[in-house]
Design an enzyme around this catalytic site. Sequence first.
Site, short mmCIF file in Angstrom:
data_model
loop_
_atom_site.label_atom_id
_atom_site.label_comp_id
_atom_site.label_asym_id
_atom_site.label_seq_id
_atom_site.Cartn_x
_atom_site.Cartn_y
_atom_site.Cartn_z
N CYS A 1 88.29 -45.00 55.68
CA CYS A 1 89.09 -44.51 56.81
C CYS A 1 88.85 -43.02 57.09
O CYS A 1 88.74 -42.61 58.25
CB CYS A 1 90.57 -44.79 56.59
SG CYS A 1 91.21 -44.27 54.98
N ASP B 1 93.91 -45.14 64.76
CA ASP B 1 93.92 -45.72 63.43
C ASP B 1 92.53 -46.24 63.05
O ASP B 1 92.04 -47.20 63.64
CB ASP B 1 94.94 -46.88 63.39
CG ASP B 1 95.29 -47.29 61.97
OD1 ASP B 1 94.46 -47.09 61.07
OD2 ASP B 1 96.41 -47.80 61.76
N HIS C 1 91.71 -47.90 60.53
CA HIS C 1 91.76 -49.11 59.70
C HIS C 1 91.55 -50.39 60.52
O HIS C 1 91.55 -51.49 59.95
CB HIS C 1 93.10 -49.19 58.97
CG HIS C 1 93.38 -48.00 58.11
ND1 HIS C 1 94.08 -46.90 58.58
CD2 HIS C 1 93.04 -47.71 56.84
CE1 HIS C 1 94.17 -46.00 57.62
NE2 HIS C 1 93.55 -46.46 56.55
#
Length: 612
Positions: free
Chosen positions: A445, A569, A571
């Site tokens: 990440c 994000d 992820h």
Amino acid sequence: MLPKLRISAFLLKRLERVKLQCSGCLYGVFYGESTLLLLSFNVESSVGELNYEHIQHKFPAELDLCGLVKFGDCTDTQAHLNEVISSVDITDNPILLQCQLGTLVGLRASFFIHGKLEQVPYEVMEAPQLYNDFCFTRLKCGFFLHTAPTPESIAKEMHALRKRVADGSLVFNVPQTKIYVSSNCGTQHQSFNSDSLIETLIAEIPTPTESPTTSNKKKAAATAPELAKYYGAVGCAYDVINIDVLRCRTRELGGGDASSHPALSVCITNEDSSKQQVPLELEAMAMLCKKTKLLRLYDVLIESICRSLRLFEQCLTERLNEQETAASETLLLSPRSYHFYPQEFGHFLSCAYLEQLSDDEPSVQEKRKRLHRQFALPATRPYFRRANQCRFQGDIDTSTWTPLLNTHLGVRPSGVTDGKEYLVNGNYHYYHYLQQQVQDKGWGCAYRSLQTICSWFLLQGYTERAIPTHLEIQEYLHKINDKPSSFVGSSQWIGSTELSMCLQGFLNVDSKILHVASGAELSTIAPELAMHFQTQGTPVMIGGGVLAHTIIGVDYCVQTGQAKFLILDPHYTGADDLSTIQIKGWCGWKSVDFWDKKSYYNLCMPQRPILY
């Protein structure tokens, strides 16, 4: 009757930022029955020098000199006004704007009529109306310039080339249509007549989702945003009409030409060995109101080419004047057109650079510095480096993978009552898990957040370095002795400190590290984040525990202290589908509860380097 006056909201914001007494030139578009739209200005490059002859060549055709702007109690306005009046061609009534320093309060607009200034009201044209009412044409063509390496010879040969361009032999075609524009027949298409407008032509342009044979009814339904999506420039909402350039090989003989022809004559000349052949690959643009009649299109396109040729002439001549070598030893370099779209401008601007001279060449740096000064732009960030050039949708190679751009555009509101949004300033790409066939789920990440940040610096023109891969990041951290050799090729995660090291090593970018004791305290740094986005505008990486995210905005209410954070994000593991990413919240506003209240967090806040 005096023209109706409108002023672009972009221009007003630029005028408000000028805080030095000076004067400058105004540029605008004259359209409709009698409307003048002011779009741009430049200030004196040095005391008493307006340089509008050179500046105007950088604007799209139809965006022309139309008056003067005065800031503060500038004393040389009257002398400049007399100079500008004699040079304004698009209206008989040049405009004078009188501005106070650093404010729009007291802004006065006056037309020059019958030797006197007459104050007039004005309307503000906001960005959505600009995008809706105006469009740009863009064409590419090539010529060869045969000239000796002297300013006099270049000026002579360029003049002759412009005359050939304007002799009526060029024909223009809108790609994927049967629309042709010529000097003798105007704009030809079965559905056009003498009253047809530019917007009629736009409605005939098929988008990639429809075939050229799609019914006219469906074509007419093509909206401006849809056309800009396929043919516009990245980060710009204007429609852009692409134009192909053809040369007519046959001529119609008029009645007078059918008479006797002169006898063949032979003339022997000695070829000038001092002449060089310089390839001229140019791109030309023009700005048009969509209500403009198609009858004007041919002349506008010709003027756009001639304007680009003047820009090339200026570029070649400047280089010769900088050199001290003899003409016989001088090799002429090839100029090339570059289009830029500074977000502050609300219009395109073109520059010509010599291909063999890099952006870091002192003469090229000085040229850019002069542009910053002339357009009252800060000399602390790049606007006119080659890396800043516009990327047009039709030129992007769709066969190679490219991440989504600016995924926050169109997200649902944060819901902060009386809050003010502070957002990332500029373009970026969204990098997340599993892209480029890298199996980094569970550990990559922060690498992806770093790639997103690097893409911001690349797209803003601060660097031309490719986005670093996971392996390159690991190898660099091992190289500087931050990680052992076993780290290279591993699945070990990194944090904000490692990100700051990589930004320094890859891009020479400094970062500020901000420590937060727990996730519950993140709301206390909202004012500092707001200041960061106002002054730096770069994406921010936040890391805590084993998770990393990218912050690209904050919505903050000063009175209540309520804040939400716009999160990108890394992820996410799905396909690059914008609607899914926004609806599912992979890019969206998050409250302070998004983070773990018990974990501490570090924020890596990249600082813009001083660069122009």
